[in-house]
Design a protein around this motif. Structure first.
Motif, mmCIF file in Angstrom:
data_model
loop_
_atom_site.group_PDB
_atom_site.id
_atom_site.type_symbol
_atom_site.label_atom_id
_atom_site.label_comp_id
_atom_site.label_asym_id
_atom_site.label_seq_id
_atom_site.Cartn_x
_atom_site.Cartn_y
_atom_site.Cartn_z
ATOM 1 N N ARG A 69 -36.255 -29.204 31.046
ATOM 2 C CA ARG A 69 -36.277 -28.784 29.891
ATOM 3 C C ARG A 69 -37.309 -30.742 29.322
ATOM 4 N N ARG A 70 -35.716 -31.411 30.015
ATOM 5 C CA ARG A 70 -36.314 -33.113 29.371
ATOM 6 C C ARG A 70 -37.459 -33.513 30.095
ATOM 7 N N GLN A 71 -37.773 -32.900 31.216
ATOM 8 C CA GLN A 71 -39.150 -33.797 31.733
ATOM 9 C C GLN A 71 -40.637 -33.508 31.257
ATOM 10 N N GLY A 72 -40.303 -31.894 30.877
ATOM 11 C CA GLY A 72 -41.691 -31.500 30.760
ATOM 12 C C GLY A 72 -41.922 -30.395 31.779
ATOM 13 N N PHE A 73 -41.466 -30.827 33.140
ATOM 14 C CA PHE A 73 -42.442 -30.391 34.567
ATOM 15 C C PHE A 73 -41.095 -29.532 35.302
ATOM 16 N N ALA A 74 -41.638 -28.970 35.894
ATOM 17 C CA ALA A 74 -40.778 -28.435 37.498
ATOM 18 C C ALA A 74 -41.629 -28.742 38.699
ATOM 19 N N GLU A 75 -40.490 -29.305 39.979
ATOM 20 C CA GLU A 75 -41.063 -29.875 41.011
ATOM 21 C C GLU A 75 -39.755 -28.742 41.645
ATOM 22 N N SER A 76 -40.254 -28.702 42.797
ATOM 23 C CA SER A 76 -39.982 -28.154 44.228
ATOM 24 C C SER A 76 -40.225 -29.056 45.713
ATOM 25 N N TYR A 77 -40.021 -28.870 46.518
ATOM 26 C CA TYR A 77 -39.845 -29.521 47.649
ATOM 27 C C TYR A 77 -39.898 -28.327 49.054
ATOM 28 N N ASP A 78 -40.428 -28.747 49.427
ATOM 29 C CA ASP A 78 -39.855 -27.529 51.059
ATOM 30 C C ASP A 78 -39.900 -25.807 50.486
ATOM 31 N N GLU A 79 -40.012 -25.679 49.532
ATOM 32 C CA GLU A 79 -38.946 -24.278 48.884
ATOM 33 C C GLU A 79 -40.175 -23.179 49.245
ATOM 34 N N ALA A 80 -41.048 -22.611 48.342
ATOM 35 C CA ALA A 80 -41.520 -21.487 48.638
ATOM 36 C C ALA A 80 -42.677 -21.510 49.949
ATOM 37 N N VAL A 81 -43.256 -22.455 49.784
ATOM 38 C CA VAL A 81 -44.064 -23.011 50.655
ATOM 39 C C VAL A 81 -43.793 -24.265 51.179
#
Length: 250
Positions: free
Chosen positions: A179-191
């Motif tokens: 919510r603070r950044q305006g985006f979500a991110e992931s690393y080596d997670e679902a893929v």
């Protein structure tokens, strides 16, 4: 579980890796008696939700389901905006992008746009993924109040990967950051081996979609990732203004 809920669970059993199912396979996946499953599949067949594969005893999604999917993509103004935006972003950054929607505690890809880079990353379209352990899922969950998120997970879950949240409290911490950044991110997670940047946008009638870019972690610099984040947030804000989205992620 109602008949409608059971039918929905059957449809969730299908994926790009599992396009056809027998009664035995479906019963095993749902943990139901074969007799109950057989009656359910026959009822879904009669209603048009399923069809049989030739003369075999295998089932696949019927024309009604496929038609509704096409109808949604055609009729949703939000989908058209988001799909056009991610297609344009993919052309600029060269990495694969896709549009996803939340269904309960899963997130499902609706469409993808393959990148031009030699090394591209993309989850299999249509394969349900856990909403709490994907960047796209967290982008969508961040639009919800924390109490509503907690209600989705009364029993928690098993950690999906080393980089995924392992509890509701950890998930809520990540949603606060989204919510603070305006985006979500992931690393080596679902893929595995992939990084993902995702944003979400919705309408006043609670329709919400996420778009994301998936990129290979080994070949993309931090500067490139930051540029993608800025581009995704900018395009999401533009769509939000067009559709009247007042749910803020900042």
């Amino acid at each position: 579980m109602t008949t409608l809920e059971s039918a929905a669970e059957v449809l969730r059993c299908f994926s790009p890796d599992r396009t056809e199912l027998t009664v035995t396979e479906t019963a095993a996946l749902l943990g139901l008696p074969k007799s109950t499953t057989s009656r359910l599949l026959r009822a879904m067949l009669a209603a048009g939700f399923l069809e049989t594969v030739g003369e075999s005893r295998r089932y696949r999604p019927g024309a009604l389901v496929l038609g509704l999917s096409r109808s949604y993509r055609t009729s949703s103004v939000l989908f058209r905006h988001v799909d056009a935006a991610i297609a344009d972003i993919v052309k600029q950054v060269g990495h694969t992008g896709y549009v996803s929607i939340r269904s309960g505690v899963e997130v499902i890809g609706l469409t993808d746009h393959r990148g031009s880079n030699a090394l591209s990353v993309s989850p299999q379209l249509g394969r349900p993924l856990p909403v709490h352990s994907t960047a796209t899922g967290r982008a969508l969950l961040a639009r919800m109040p924390d109490d509503a998120v907690r209600e989705l997970f009364p029993h928690g879950w098993e950690r999906q990967s080393a980089t995924a949240p392992g509890s509701v409290d950890e998930l809520l911490d990540r949603l606060s950051l989204v919510r603070r950044q305006g985006f979500a991110e992931s690393y080596d997670e679902a893929v595995r081996g992939a990084g993902v940047v995702s944003t979400a946008v919705g309408t006043q009638d609670d329709e919400a979609l996420a778009m994301c870019i998936a990129y290979p972690l080994a070949t993309v610099s931090a500067e490139e990732v930051n540029a993608m984040k800025e581009l995704m947030v900018t395009r999401t804000e533009e769509i939000a203004a067009l559709v009247g989205d007042h749910t803020r992620q900042t």
